[in-house]
Design a protein around this motif. Structure first.
Motif, PDB file in Angstrom:
ATOM      1  N   LYS A  23       0.811  -1.217   0.000  1.00 36.19           N
ATOM      2  CA  LYS A  23       0.000   0.000   0.000  1.00 36.19           C
ATOM      3  C   LYS A  23       0.845   1.268   0.000  1.00 36.19           C
ATOM      4  O   LYS A  23       0.318   2.366  -0.147  1.00 36.19           O
ATOM      5  CB  LYS A  23      -0.922   0.012   1.222  1.00 36.19           C
ATOM      6  N   ASP A 138     -17.434   0.692  -8.853  1.00 36.99           N
ATOM      7  CA  ASP A 138     -16.493   0.207  -7.838  1.00 36.99           C
ATOM      8  C   ASP A 138     -15.144  -0.004  -8.519  1.00 36.99           C
ATOM      9  O   ASP A 138     -14.898  -1.045  -9.127  1.00 36.99           O
ATOM     10  CB  ASP A 138     -17.013  -1.097  -7.230  1.00 36.99           C
ATOM     11  N   ALA A 140     -12.044  -0.545  -7.531  1.00 33.10           N
ATOM     12  CA  ALA A 140     -11.191  -1.663  -7.115  1.00 33.10           C
ATOM     13  C   ALA A 140     -11.715  -2.991  -7.653  1.00 33.10           C
ATOM     14  O   ALA A 140     -10.944  -3.826  -8.143  1.00 33.10           O
ATOM     15  CB  ALA A 140     -11.086  -1.708  -5.594  1.00 33.10           C
ATOM     16  N   ALA A 144      -9.869  -5.422 -10.484  1.00 29.91           N
ATOM     17  CA  ALA A 144      -9.552  -6.825 -10.209  1.00 29.91           C
ATOM     18  C   ALA A 144     -10.119  -7.733 -11.293  1.00 29.91           C
ATOM     19  O   ALA A 144      -9.445  -8.670 -11.757  1.00 29.91           O
ATOM     20  CB  ALA A 144     -10.101  -7.222  -8.841  1.00 29.91           C
ATOM     21  N   SER A 174      -1.409  -5.555  -9.923  1.00 33.51           N
ATOM     22  CA  SER A 174      -2.528  -5.664  -8.985  1.00 33.51           C
ATOM     23  C   SER A 174      -2.762  -4.401  -8.176  1.00 33.51           C
ATOM     24  O   SER A 174      -3.904  -4.074  -7.850  1.00 33.51           O
ATOM     25  CB  SER A 174      -2.312  -6.855  -8.039  1.00 33.51           C
ATOM     26  N   VAL A 175      -1.693  -3.683  -7.840  1.00 35.95           N
ATOM     27  CA  VAL A 175      -1.857  -2.457  -7.061  1.00 35.95           C
ATOM     28  C   VAL A 175      -2.130  -1.261  -7.960  1.00 35.95           C
ATOM     29  O   VAL A 175      -2.951  -0.406  -7.652  1.00 35.95           O
ATOM     30  CB  VAL A 175      -0.599  -2.203  -6.200  1.00 35.95           C
ATOM     31  N   SER A 178      -6.073  -0.247 -10.104  1.00 33.99           N
ATOM     32  CA  SER A 178      -7.161   0.615  -9.631  1.00 33.99           C
ATOM     33  C   SER A 178      -6.919   2.058 -10.038  1.00 33.99           C
ATOM     34  O   SER A 178      -7.846   2.775 -10.441  1.00 33.99           O
ATOM     35  CB  SER A 178      -7.296   0.512  -8.109  1.00 33.99           C
ATOM     36  N   ASP A 179      -5.671   2.485  -9.956  1.00 26.26           N
ATOM     37  CA  ASP A 179      -5.323   3.849 -10.348  1.00 26.26           C
ATOM     38  C   ASP A 179      -5.533   4.044 -11.845  1.00 26.26           C
ATOM     39  O   ASP A 179      -6.001   5.089 -12.294  1.00 26.26           O
ATOM     40  CB  ASP A 179      -3.870   4.138  -9.970  1.00 26.26           C
ATOM     41  N   SER A 182      -9.267   4.240 -12.448  1.00 32.45           N
ATOM     42  CA  SER A 182      -9.756   5.513 -11.941  1.00 32.45           C
ATOM     43  C   SER A 182      -9.448   6.647 -12.913  1.00 32.45           C
ATOM     44  O   SER A 182     -10.257   7.556 -13.105  1.00 32.45           O
ATOM     45  CB  SER A 182      -9.121   5.803 -10.576  1.00 32.45           C
TER      46      SER A 182
END
Length: 229
Positions: A23, A138, A140, A144, A174-175, A178-179, A182
């Motif tokens: 994170k 959503d 995230a 995924a 994977s991290v 989401s960015d 977005s």
């Protein structure tokens, strides 16, 4: 981080420490809390903390400096191939390189998927697409499922090496995914993934390759614009 209630918890301690690193709470070069401090924070014994430390050191994620403490190691490109490590958020250069890799490999992977996919593979792709549709609000969850879709395409290729390497790429992204979602939205992903499923159902190898090429190229161009601004 939350206190852990159970006694035998080295694996759970490991996961919580790794989560802090993934994170970005503990960036590379950061000195992390001592065994005593983590023992108090998590409510577990120092033995469990020590076991987790040893595991993370053996993977090259942490390093112990004699008389100083334990630090998060700087990550090197070679570590990207260790599928045991969900890597940190990639910087723009690294992410661009991963996307270039995807442009090279996933185009042909899509062609193989169109030729070799079983009905079970097609069902999985359709199920993932349905979950993507349901997750447009959503970020995230959508991210995924986006990664799951590309892995499912790799599985449909029936090439074990492609599947294994795609799993590593999924871990790398994977991290960051989401960015990406977005920033770029969900519309393009839904559009291309639906058409890719149709191409696989039709056994149209060339169409599947063309669609994946357009999809990845569009993502690369969008990311370049994003980091240029």
């Amino acid at each position: 981080m939350q206190p852990i209630k159970r006694e035998s918890v080295a694996d759970l301690v490991y996961e919580q420490i790794l989560e802090q690193i993934v994170k970005g709470e503990w960036a590379p070069g950061t000195k992390i809390p001592s065994e005593n401090e983590l023992s108090r924070m998590l409510g577990v014994s120092r033995i469990s903390i020590r076991e987790a430390f040893q595991r993370l050191v053996s993977l090259g994620i942490l390093e112990t400096r004699q008389g100083d403490g334990t630090y998060v190691k700087e990550f090197s490109p070679g570590m990207y191939m260790n599928s045991l490590i969900p890597l940190l958020v990639l910087d723009p250069v690294d992410l661009k390189e991963v996307m270039e890799y995807r442009r090279i490999i996933e185009i042909e992977t899509s062609g193989l998927a169109a030729e070799r996919a079983t009905q079970e593979d097609i069902d999985e792709l359709q199920e993932i697409y349905a979950r993507m549709q349901a997750a447009t609000n959503d970020v995230a969850a959508f991210a995924a499922e986006d990664l799951n879709f590309h892995l499912a395409m790799a599985k449909a290729s029936k090439n074990s090496l492609i599947i294994k390497v795609n799993q590593v790429v999924k871990n790398i992204l994977s991290v960051s995914m989401s960015d990406i979602v977005s920033s770029l939205g969900t519309e393009a992903g839904l559009y291309y993934h639906k058409r890719l499923i149709d191409a696989v159902i039709q056994r149209d190898r060339e169409l599947a390759k063309e669609l994946m090429a357009e999809h990845i190229e569009g993502t690369i161009l969008s990311l370049q614009e994003r980091y240029r601004s």
